[in-house]
Design an enzyme around this catalytic site. Structure first.
Site, short mmCIF file in Angstrom:
data_model
loop_
_atom_site.label_atom_id
_atom_site.label_comp_id
_atom_site.label_asym_id
_atom_site.label_seq_id
_atom_site.Cartn_x
_atom_site.Cartn_y
_atom_site.Cartn_z
N GLY A 40 -6.20 -37.61 -25.08
CA GLY A 40 -5.68 -38.85 -25.63
C GLY A 40 -4.57 -38.51 -26.59
O GLY A 40 -4.52 -37.42 -27.15
N HIS A 41 -3.67 -39.47 -26.76
CA HIS A 41 -2.56 -39.29 -27.66
C HIS A 41 -3.08 -39.25 -29.10
O HIS A 41 -4.18 -39.69 -29.36
CB HIS A 41 -1.59 -40.46 -27.46
CG HIS A 41 -0.20 -40.13 -27.82
ND1 HIS A 41 0.41 -40.64 -28.93
CD2 HIS A 41 0.69 -39.32 -27.23
CE1 HIS A 41 1.64 -40.16 -29.00
NE2 HIS A 41 1.83 -39.37 -27.98
N GLY A 43 -4.17 -40.28 -32.55
CA GLY A 43 -4.57 -41.60 -33.02
C GLY A 43 -5.28 -42.44 -31.98
O GLY A 43 -5.54 -43.61 -32.19
N SER A 47 -10.82 -37.71 -31.76
CA SER A 47 -11.53 -36.94 -32.81
C SER A 47 -12.70 -37.73 -33.36
O SER A 47 -13.78 -37.19 -33.58
CB SER A 47 -10.58 -36.64 -33.97
OG SER A 47 -9.67 -35.68 -33.58
N GLU A 174 -9.46 -28.81 -29.64
CA GLU A 174 -8.21 -28.10 -29.39
C GLU A 174 -8.40 -26.58 -29.38
O GLU A 174 -7.84 -25.86 -30.20
CB GLU A 174 -7.17 -28.46 -30.47
CG GLU A 174 -6.82 -29.93 -30.55
CD GLU A 174 -5.91 -30.38 -29.42
OE1 GLU A 174 -5.59 -29.56 -28.52
OE2 GLU A 174 -5.52 -31.56 -29.41
#
Lengths: 288, 264
Positions: A40-41, A43, A47, A174
């Site tokens: 996902g981008h 924001g 997370s 990540e």
């Protein structure tokens, strides 16, 4: 078997004045032993989503069911459940090892998790040495100061620190960012091994679509606080409009396959890894 | 995170638009006034005044009141000490070694209203003024002492410190989550255990802060920073009529209160 189930989970951040919704009514079922990628981008809420998996965040509405615990919006009830139990089962590896390394030696740092979850010193030490080997840290580093190590080594210490708790689910935030290409490959190879030999569930949060193409069996795409895709990665990559709408890029392999198809070379659209591309091209040539 | 101090909140109000130099001056004058008054009745008027000032800022009142509420432990300790160890005036109540005097109660009330008022005023100041404007005002007010103390450097240090408060809060949050994921729990368990867990969070915080400071220093030097003294400002504070009016009103209020205190 279902391992973690999220039902209609919403979460809103609040600083007492502004309220920022971060997650809106997300349903997600994680199956035992699967390899799941969440993309996902910035924001998009990814997370926030993964922090619900080990109860670092608790839902403001909806429920999270995992390992016999049902977490609701009722903070008092949640506290009684003993959320630390869940944190042992679901190991979350954060992006930056600097956020968690603190002990004077590498060994002590890796032992921190198991000791917190009630292991004896001997057991924790054995486990720590074992995990150092698993993540590929030489034994000679055991007495070194963790923050004096190289970036790649620090990352390994951080991963070993989580693995030493023996979690059933590994959540990786990540995992490849900040590593050189060689280190990235080694790191992912390590997780694949853990997945295959110890049957750990892998949840990879990433924005590297090549990682998705190479390692994920299932893909979750988040877009402005909502889950917009849940399925096999190649299905997502074929939905061009959705990919663009989520501001995602295609993996290099998929781009290659698509341009080859435009050139009139008949390749299967479901191809995701370079090995598959090569195999398909050889087959194509043989057929000609 | 609920830290109101150092947190600017934009609303359309007269107080927001005032020149920060005026706001800072009035704040200092009022603080001195607060510690000159010894009459509790006047504090009643002052508290009413502060509450109406909150209305003027158009900020949610609970935000400012809750900043005073955060003092509760400090106040509690102070109340205990003053009540039991202040031994002047008439003895009101005695229980073994514990003796409570009427002057003790008076002191407690005085200190409580003073602290609460100062904190509410300080919170209002920071909520209505951008941190950088505030340091600029401080620099301007201290500029007569330029020869004695490095005013510009201090102002820069203060503004950098303020600038990094949200960043550090963010980072603390991440560190706490990373350690909580490894079973650290500072809310439950035996106290020794909790202190140990706290250490596991403090060390990464220091390490990261020092690293950040080093990086910032290098980045500043790379962009040609030598000293703060010879630097000029991108934005300059401007003085309007409302600032003169505000200053006069602010200082008049303080003088009137002091005079009432004198008479009573």
């Amino acid at each position: 078997m279902q391992q973690i189930t999220l039902k209609g989970v919403s979460h809103t951040y609040s600083d007492g004045y502004h309220e920022t919704p971060a997650l809106e009514s997300v349903d997600l079922t994680v199956m035992a032993g699967e390899r799941l990628a969440i993309v996902g981008h910035t924001g998009s809420g990814k997370s926030t989503l993964v922090q619900h998996l080990n109860a670092l965040l608790q839902p403001h509405s909806g429920t999270v069911e995992a390992f016999g615990l049902t977490i609701t919006q009722d903070a008092k009830k949640n506290r009684k459940l003993g959320l630390t139990k869940l944190r042992q089962k679901v190991g979350l590896v954060f992006q930056y090892p600097e956020y968690q390394l603190f002990a004077e030696t590498v060994l002590e740092d890796i032992m921190y998790g198991p000791l917190n979850f009630g292991a004896s010193r001997e057991d924790a030490e054995t486990k720590a040495y074992e995990m150092m080997e698993v993540v590929g840290l030489p034994k000679t580093l055991a007495d070194r100061y963790p923050l004096a190590l190289s970036g790649g080594q620090m990352r390994r210490v951080a991963v070993a620190g989580i693995l030493a708790m023996n979690p059933d689910v590994l959540v990786l935030d990540e995992p490849t960012v900040g590593l050189d290409p060689c280190g990235q490959k080694e790191m992912m190879q390590l997780f694949m091994e853990l997945h295959e030999t110890l049957n750990k569930t892998l949840i990879i949060v990433t924005h590297d679509m090549d990682v998705v193409a190479n390692y994920a069996q299932r893909l979750i795409v988040m877009q402005s606080k909502k889950k917009v895709f849940d399925g096999q990665p190649h299905q997502f990559f074929q939905k061009r409009e959705l990919v663009d709408a989520c501001k995602m890029e295609l993996p290099h392999t998929v781009e290659l396959v698509q341009s080859l198809r435009q050139q009139g070379i008949e390749l299967d659209e479901g191809i995701l890894t370079f090995e598959e591309v090569i195999a398909a091209l050889i087959e194509e040539e043989d057929a000609v | 995170m609920k830290i109101a101090i150092g947190n600017y909140i934009e609303t359309e109000s007269f107080i927001h638009r005032l020149n920060p130099i005026v706001k800072l001056t009035i704040f200092f004058v009022w603080m001195i006034t607060l510690f000159m008054i010894k009459n509790l009745a006047i504090y009643g008027i002052i508290l009413v005044g502060i509450l109406s000032l909150i209305q003027l800022t158009r900020l949610p009142a609970r935000l400012i009141v809750s900043s005073a509420w955060s003092l509760k432990w400090l106040l509690l300790i102070m109340i205990v000490f003053n009540l039991f160890f202040y031994k002047q005036g008439n003895l009101l109540w005695e229980f073994g070694v514990v003796q409570v005097y009427d002057q003790g109660i008076y002191q407690v009330l005085l200190l409580t209203v003073r602290l609460v008022s100062v904190v509410m005023l300080a919170t209002m100041l920071t909520l209505t003024t951008k941190p950088l404007d505030l340091t600029l005002a401080l620099e301007k007010l201290l500029s007569p002492f330029k020869k004695l103390i490095p005013v510009a450097d201090i102002a820069l240090m203060v503004s950098i410190a303020i600038r990094f408060i949200p960043t550090l809060i963010d980072e603390t949050d991440k560190i706490m989550k990373a350690q909580a994921s490894r079973g650290a729990n500072i809310e439950e368990g035996p106290i020794i255990q909790r202190i140990k867990h706290l250490v596991s969070m403090l060390i990464p915080m220091f390490v990261i802060s020092f690293k950040r400071a080093e990086n910032l220093a290098v980045a500043m030097e790379a962009r040609g920073y030598t000293d703060a003294q010879s630097r000029t400002r991108l934005t300059k504070l401007s003085w309007h009529q409302r600032d003169t009016v505000g200053l006069i009103i602010g200082i008049s209020i303080a003088s009137i209160i002091v005079m009432i205190g004198w008479i009573m």
